[in-house]
Design a protein around this motif. Structure first.
Motif, PDB file in Angstrom:
ATOM      1  N   GLU A 155       4.516  10.695  -8.329  1.00 15.84           N
ATOM      2  CA  GLU A 155       4.774  11.610  -7.163  1.00 15.84           C
ATOM      3  C   GLU A 155       4.858  10.692  -5.909  1.00 15.84           C
ATOM      4  N   ALA A 156       3.741   9.677  -5.761  1.00 15.86           N
ATOM      5  CA  ALA A 156       3.555   8.902  -4.692  1.00 15.86           C
ATOM      6  C   ALA A 156       4.592   7.805  -4.754  1.00 15.86           C
ATOM      7  N   ALA A 157       4.624   7.330  -5.697  1.00 14.88           N
ATOM      8  CA  ALA A 157       5.649   6.144  -5.882  1.00 14.88           C
ATOM      9  C   ALA A 157       7.150   6.623  -5.564  1.00 14.88           C
ATOM     10  N   GLY A 158       7.553   7.833  -5.933  1.00 13.75           N
ATOM     11  CA  GLY A 158       8.754   8.581  -5.422  1.00 13.75           C
ATOM     12  C   GLY A 158       8.962   8.739  -3.998  1.00 13.75           C
ATOM     13  N   ARG A 159       7.904   9.166  -3.353  1.00 12.53           N
ATOM     14  CA  ARG A 159       7.803   9.227  -2.080  1.00 12.53           C
ATOM     15  C   ARG A 159       8.206   8.027  -1.244  1.00 12.53           C
ATOM     16  N   LEU A 160       7.446   7.039  -1.792  1.00 15.14           N
ATOM     17  CA  LEU A 160       7.558   5.712  -0.930  1.00 15.14           C
ATOM     18  C   LEU A 160       9.043   5.203  -1.367  1.00 15.14           C
ATOM     19  N   LEU A 161       9.571   5.132  -2.363  1.00 14.17           N
ATOM     20  CA  LEU A 161      10.720   4.679  -2.733  1.00 14.17           C
ATOM     21  C   LEU A 161      11.991   5.446  -2.003  1.00 14.17           C
ATOM     22  N   ALA A 162      11.568   6.744  -2.082  1.00 16.82           N
ATOM     23  CA  ALA A 162      12.921   7.529  -1.204  1.00 16.82           C
ATOM     24  C   ALA A 162      12.956   7.177   0.093  1.00 16.82           C
ATOM     25  N   ALA A 163      11.311   6.813   0.801  1.00 19.46           N
ATOM     26  CA  ALA A 163      11.670   6.446   1.962  1.00 19.46           C
ATOM     27  C   ALA A 163      12.525   4.840   2.178  1.00 19.46           C
ATOM     28  N   VAL A 164      12.363   4.126   1.469  1.00 19.16           N
ATOM     29  CA  VAL A 164      12.822   2.845   1.674  1.00 19.16           C
ATOM     30  C   VAL A 164      14.321   2.970   1.283  1.00 19.16           C
ATOM     31  N   ALA A 165      14.497   3.771   0.151  1.00 15.53           N
ATOM     32  CA  ALA A 165      16.097   4.092   0.175  1.00 15.53           C
ATOM     33  C   ALA A 165      16.628   4.731   1.008  1.00 15.53           C
ATOM     34  N   PRO A 199       0.783  -1.198   0.221  1.00 16.75           N
ATOM     35  CA  PRO A 199       0.057  -0.157  -0.001  1.00 16.75           C
ATOM     36  C   PRO A 199       0.750   1.170   0.049  1.00 16.75           C
ATOM     37  N   ASP A 200       0.296   2.237  -0.176  1.00 16.19           N
ATOM     38  CA  ASP A 200       1.021   3.637  -0.185  1.00 16.19           C
ATOM     39  C   ASP A 200       1.482   4.129   1.242  1.00 16.19           C
ATOM     40  N   LEU A 201       2.207   3.283   2.065  1.00 17.54           N
ATOM     41  CA  LEU A 201       2.754   3.477   3.199  1.00 17.54           C
ATOM     42  C   LEU A 201       4.137   3.470   3.281  1.00 17.54           C
TER      43      LEU A 201
END
Ligand SMILES: O=C[C@H](O)COP(=O)(O)O
Length: 251
Positions: free
Chosen positions: A96-106, A64-66
């Motif tokens: 934008e939402a995908a980038g936010r999630l990926l940035a948090a993981v990275a 999910p988008d979390l």
């Protein structure tokens, strides 16, 4: 050369995948989804059973988008010996939402598990259910610090990759990955007959489970070294025939 990633559910299947010539072992729980997350003990058992030189990829789920949930899952998989973590972009609805999630993981991996590589996974059939368009993912993934991007299918049994993506779109995805310096991977109920077509699109990796399982059954079947061998050959453009093999056959 396109490398073959084979998704497995336990250490015995990992050994079968390697015996068949798989280049990358991926662990997932197909009963929990396209990129279903495996139990931590399963990841640990497979890592312990694999020769150290063999790269281990771990699916983190159709997420999910979390971003916090995704980041915590990534660090968990990394602590169990993952070399790559695959994040399924089910929830984020746009770049934008995908980038936010990926940035948090990275960021979490950089901080707590440097060296573990992040793979952003989009779904060829994702836009139908509100998930980010695969073609929007490479730029977002590169900006976030991913090592690679993949296209898979979310709904297994509703057609493979090419039922949801034209060759032109798949090629555009691969080329966008290349432009952004990302490893590219294509997957989604690929059959042996699909693999020369996949190879012609030039990704770095082709991913399979169902086609490598007995009966072609991703849930009830088990990884069969003979099937894996045939898939490796098909990727290399070698087609098995009744009278032996023929090299250089391309669709
Ligand atoms: O990463 C690749 C996937 O595990 C592909 O699975 P599938 O061939 O059953 O769609």
């Amino acid at each position: 050369m396109v490398r073959l990633l084979v998704s497995v559910v336990d250490a015995e299947e990992a050994a079968a995948a390697l015996a068949g010539g798989a280049h990358i072992v991926d662990v997932k729980n197909p009963a929990e989804g396209a990129l279903g997350a495996p139990a931590p003990a399963v990841v640990r058992a497979i890592r312990r059973a694999l020769p150290g030189r063999v790269a281990l990829s771990v699916a983190l789920g159709d997420l999910p988008d979390l971003p916090g949930t995704a980041a915590l899952a990534a660090v968990g998989a990394a602590s169990l010996g993952a070399d790559y973590v695959k994040v399924g972009l089910r929830g984020p609805g746009d770049a934008e939402a995908a980038g936010r999630l990926l940035a948090a993981v990275a960021a979490a991996l950089r901080d707590l598990a440097p060296g573990v590589r992040l793979i952003a996974c989009a779904y060829a059939d994702g836009p139908r259910v509100g998930a980010v368009d695969p073609l929007d993912v490479p730029a977002a993934a590169a900006a976030a610090g991913c090592a690679g991007a993949m296209v898979d299918t979310l709904h297994k049994g509703a057609g493979g990759l090419f039922a949801h993506m034209t060759d032109a779109r798949a090629r555009a995805f691969v080329e966008a990955c290349r432009r952004h310096g990302l490893t590219s991977a294509l997957a989604g109920s690929l059959t042996p007959a699909d693999l020369p077509r996949v190879a012609a699109l030039g990704p770095d990796i082709a991913g399979v489970r169902g086609a490598a399982c007995t009966g072609g059954d991703r849930l009830g079947g088990r990884i069969d070294p003979g099937r894996v061998r045939a898939l490796v050959s098909a990727l290399a453009g070698v087609v098995s025939g009744a009278g032996g093999t023929v090299s250089g056959v391309r669709r």
